[in-house]
Write a protein that holds these residues in place. Structure first.
Motif, PDB file in Angstrom:
ATOM      1  N   ARG A 110      -2.293  11.765  12.378  1.00  0.00           N
ATOM      2  CA  ARG A 110      -2.681  10.696  11.455  1.00  0.00           C
ATOM      3  C   ARG A 110      -3.997  10.979  10.749  1.00  0.00           C
ATOM      4  N   GLU A 111      -4.908  11.661  11.421  1.00  0.00           N
ATOM      5  CA  GLU A 111      -6.199  11.978  10.805  1.00  0.00           C
ATOM      6  C   GLU A 111      -5.998  12.808   9.538  1.00  0.00           C
ATOM      7  N   GLY A 112      -5.182  13.854   9.632  1.00  0.00           N
ATOM      8  CA  GLY A 112      -4.925  14.695   8.467  1.00  0.00           C
ATOM      9  C   GLY A 112      -4.141  13.962   7.392  1.00  0.00           C
ATOM     10  N   ILE A 139      -3.800  11.401   2.073  1.00  0.00           N
ATOM     11  CA  ILE A 139      -3.515  10.209   1.265  1.00  0.00           C
ATOM     12  C   ILE A 139      -4.742   9.819   0.444  1.00  0.00           C
ATOM     13  N   ASP A 140      -5.934   9.926   1.034  1.00  0.00           N
ATOM     14  CA  ASP A 140      -7.163   9.637   0.276  1.00  0.00           C
ATOM     15  C   ASP A 140      -7.241  10.510  -0.975  1.00  0.00           C
ATOM     16  N   LYS A 141      -6.911  11.788  -0.822  1.00  0.00           N
ATOM     17  CA  LYS A 141      -6.956  12.705  -1.964  1.00  0.00           C
ATOM     18  C   LYS A 141      -5.907  12.340  -3.004  1.00  0.00           C
ATOM     19  N   ILE A 142      -4.703  11.993  -2.537  1.00  0.00           N
ATOM     20  CA  ILE A 142      -3.628  11.696  -3.486  1.00  0.00           C
ATOM     21  C   ILE A 142      -3.879  10.360  -4.185  1.00  0.00           C
ATOM     22  N   GLN A 143      -4.556   9.426  -3.507  1.00  0.00           N
ATOM     23  CA  GLN A 143      -4.937   8.164  -4.163  1.00  0.00           C
ATOM     24  C   GLN A 143      -5.950   8.427  -5.274  1.00  0.00           C
ATOM     25  N   LYS A 194      -3.307   5.514  -7.478  1.00  0.00           N
ATOM     26  CA  LYS A 194      -2.393   4.577  -6.832  1.00  0.00           C
ATOM     27  C   LYS A 194      -2.886   4.263  -5.423  1.00  0.00           C
ATOM     28  N   THR A 195      -2.867   2.997  -5.039  1.00  0.00           N
ATOM     29  CA  THR A 195      -3.256   2.587  -3.693  1.00  0.00           C
ATOM     30  C   THR A 195      -2.053   2.710  -2.761  1.00  0.00           C
ATOM     31  N   ILE A 196      -2.218   3.484  -1.690  1.00  0.00           N
ATOM     32  CA  ILE A 196      -1.124   3.714  -0.743  1.00  0.00           C
ATOM     33  C   ILE A 196      -1.450   3.129   0.623  1.00  0.00           C
ATOM     34  N   ILE A 197      -2.741   3.112   0.993  1.00  0.00           N
ATOM     35  CA  ILE A 197      -3.165   2.555   2.282  1.00  0.00           C
ATOM     36  C   ILE A 197      -3.791   1.186   2.048  1.00  0.00           C
ATOM     37  N   GLY A 198      -3.341   0.199   2.842  1.00  0.00           N
ATOM     38  CA  GLY A 198      -3.828  -1.165   2.691  1.00  0.00           C
ATOM     39  C   GLY A 198      -5.133  -1.410   3.421  1.00  0.00           C
ATOM     40  N   SER A 199      -5.606  -2.646   3.363  1.00  0.00           N
ATOM     41  CA  SER A 199      -6.871  -3.017   3.997  1.00  0.00           C
ATOM     42  C   SER A 199      -6.809  -2.913   5.516  1.00  0.00           C
ATOM     43  N   ASP A 200      -5.582  -2.924   6.077  1.00  0.00           N
ATOM     44  CA  ASP A 200      -5.421  -2.777   7.527  1.00  0.00           C
ATOM     45  C   ASP A 200      -5.307  -1.321   7.951  1.00  0.00           C
ATOM     46  N   SER A 201      -5.571  -0.394   7.006  1.00  0.00           N
ATOM     47  CA  SER A 201      -5.546   1.061   7.251  1.00  0.00           C
ATOM     48  C   SER A 201      -4.148   1.601   7.515  1.00  0.00           C
TER      49      SER A 201
END
Length: 574
Positions: free
Chosen positions: A52-54, A59-63, A68-75
């Protein structure tokens, strides 16, 4: 069209020991497009031990790239996509971890059920560490100790045609039960049974709650017939379950996917089968080659029938496996630069310490290319030998992986493939620059439109159309006269000589019609197609190539002449 709407945004995760790579797809103008990719170092093993760390880093890079937002406020990953455009509709995982899982085939006869299991496992990335059959010559205590010493993750039991053997199967189940009782419950291997279906219930009752057991259709329902499909799917499912218990975070991510995570070998076989079914040439095949830092997968497909060879030992993943006495001579025979023996030994030793190091000099590049040629020739020979029903005339060759995308120039990739495969007839060579093919295979079972539309895009690029001419004419004699007609009515005529590689002046993406006039007795197309009205071709990254060197390649025995010829062939594609 409703399927496009239901799974409009797709995120595919491709992960192995070394790399975690993400592919984001979305619908634009009613067609799927590759929107963005990102790549980070894998965190599956130490010091993180959690994928999950990787994945979060990727995902941070692709956002950032896509906005586009892919990860929500709940991570957590947002599934499905929301009215504000955030999230994705479909998540898939394809994984490497070649050789990470260990399997033991169990069957009645070595040349029937055991042979079928081994052939099935050759279509996967799982390592066979032992095998047990009814005619096993070892003492029972040696077989029992095998379970303790080798600790297999999976035991695959098969045997008996439909309405065939019964009691012998139960004897093998007893061996399994006795052997696995020596292990703590959490160390016991999962059992897959794919033998005589009449015995499935009794096998399940005999094993009881001792370990996890899965039942599949008989892998060998008749002596002359193998049924791999259901067993391959079951093996993929069990493999994903075992990996979920062994690799941190895998179960968490897999639980939000619609499909089970699939190994590279399975996703590549899905795409190879799909591409082979598109071909209207039953006497030719599709060849897919994937070489990455973990190993290699070679898959050949013909009208839906698949053959595959997987290996962890490649020049870039495990070069120590190539340190054999005659290797230096083999490297010298394929190198266009003179190398002293000590220079090659130093290169091999350094490569063993740093297998992923990219060649920095012309000399090291020459050795690296020679190693790749030697390796691919060996793997192709194994593929042809183990899967003799697959035609060896390839109309399409698709290559993927770090070796082809990052380490070699486009011309060197093509020449290395031509020297290794030595194709007959007319072959289209494609380069998977992004390593996207396994991701498409993981998406295909849920979304049949996306892989087709991405394959038609520029994500997988035409490297070259190659026309191979076979003749017994003398080296250097005129062999073919080629007339090229461009769309603007411009015409040019060229003479191709025996022993040469000729690059026609057709740019990437440009269409042309070529007319081939033999000047000697020559075979151009083993499938016997008629090209009297010309052949319409499209230029690739390396244009259109006429390979008139002959088969097998005529390498001179004299070292200096051989180097000059190899250099001349390489310069022909410069």
């Amino acid at each position: 069209m409703s399927e496009l709407v239901d799974t409009a945004t797709v995120l595919s995760i491709k992960i192995d020991r070394h790399v975690c790579k993400l592919f984001l797809f979305d619908v634009v103008d009613e067609k799927y497009h590759l929107i963005a990719t990102s790549e980070v170092q894998s965190t599956a093993f130490e010091p993180f031990n959690d994928i999950r760390e990787g994945i979060v880093r990727a995902i941070d890079k692709i956002q950032t790239i896509s906005g586009k937002t892919i990860i929500g406020s709940d991570s957590n990953i947002i599934i499905p996509s929301q009215p504000d455009g955030s999230g994705v509709d479909h998540l898939t995982i394809t994984y490497g971890f070649m050789g990470f899982l260990k399997i033991v085939p169990m069957g009645l006869l070595d040349d029937v059920s055991i042979q079928s299991i081994v052939r099935l496992v050759s279509l996967t990335q799982i390592q066979v560490v032992d095998q047990i059959s009814m005619n096993d010559t070892r003492k029972i205590d040696e077989i029992m100790s095998m379970f303790v010493n080798k600790k297999p993750d999976i035991v695959f039991l098969a045997g008996g045609t439909e309405h065939g053997a019964t009691r012998s199967i139960l004897k093998l189940v007893d061996v399994f039960n006795y052997g696995t009782r020596l292990l703590a419950k959490e160390q016991r291997p999962d059992l897959i049974y794919a033998g005589n279906s009449q015995m499935a219930t009794k096998v399940k009752e005999s094993v009881g709650d001792q370990t996890n057991i899965s039942i599949s259709a008989n892998i060998r329902p008749q002596i002359e017939f193998e049924n791999f499909g259901p067993a391959q799917n079951k093996l993929a499912k069990v493999s994903a379950e075992v990996i979920s218990r062994k690799i941190g975070g895998f179960h968490s991510i897999a639980s939000i996917c619609k499909n089970i995570p699939m190994p590279y070998s399975m996703t590549i076989s899905i795409m190879t089968r799909f591409l082979s079914q598109l071909s209207n040439e039953p006497e030719s095949s599709v060849l897919v080659i994937d070489m990455n830092k973990e190993g290699s997968i070679l898959a050949a497909g013909n009208q839906g029938t698949i053959g595959m060879e997987t290996s962890q030992s490649t020049p870039t993943s495990d070069p120590t496996a190539f340190l054999k006495p005659n290797l230096i001579n083999e490297i010298i025979s394929w190198s266009y630069i003179h190398h002293a023996n000590d220079e090659i030994k130093t290169f091999l030793n350094n490569k063993a310490i740093h297998p992923s190091q990219i060649p920095e000099t012309e000399s090291s590049l020459s050795i690296e290319q020679a190693l790749i040629r030697i390796y691919l020739q060996k793997q192709i020979r194994k593929l042809v030998m183990n899967w003799p029903n697959i035609p060896t005339v390839f109309n399409q060759v698709i290559v993927s992986g770090d070796v082809f995308a990052n380490q070699l120039s486009r011309n060197d990739v093509l020449l290395t493939l031509l020297d290794s495969i030595q194709p007959f007839g007319i072959t289209n060579f494609y380069l998977d620059i992004h390593g996207i093919l396994p991701a498409l295979g993981s998406i295909a079972p849920e979304n049949r439109f996306l892989p087709v539309q991405i394959m038609e895009s520029s994500a997988i690029t035409l490297l070259s159309k190659v026309i191979s001419a076979q003749s017994n004419a003398r080296f250097g004699s005129p062999l073919l006269k080629i007339r090229v007609e461009q769309d603007d009515s411009h015409q040019e005529t060229f003479t191709v000589h025996k022993g040469s590689i000729f690059q026609l002046p057709i740019l990437a993406g440009q269409m042309a019609r070529i007319f081939i006039e033999p000047l000697r007795k020559v075979e151009i197309d083993p499938l016997g197609r008629n090209f009297t009205k010309g052949l319409i071709v499209q230029g690739g990254l390396c244009g259109v190539i006429i390979d008139a060197r002959g088969r097998p390649l005529p390498l001179p025995k004299d070292e200096a002449r051989r180097r000059d010829l190899l250099k001349k062939w390489r310069n022909s594609l410069a």
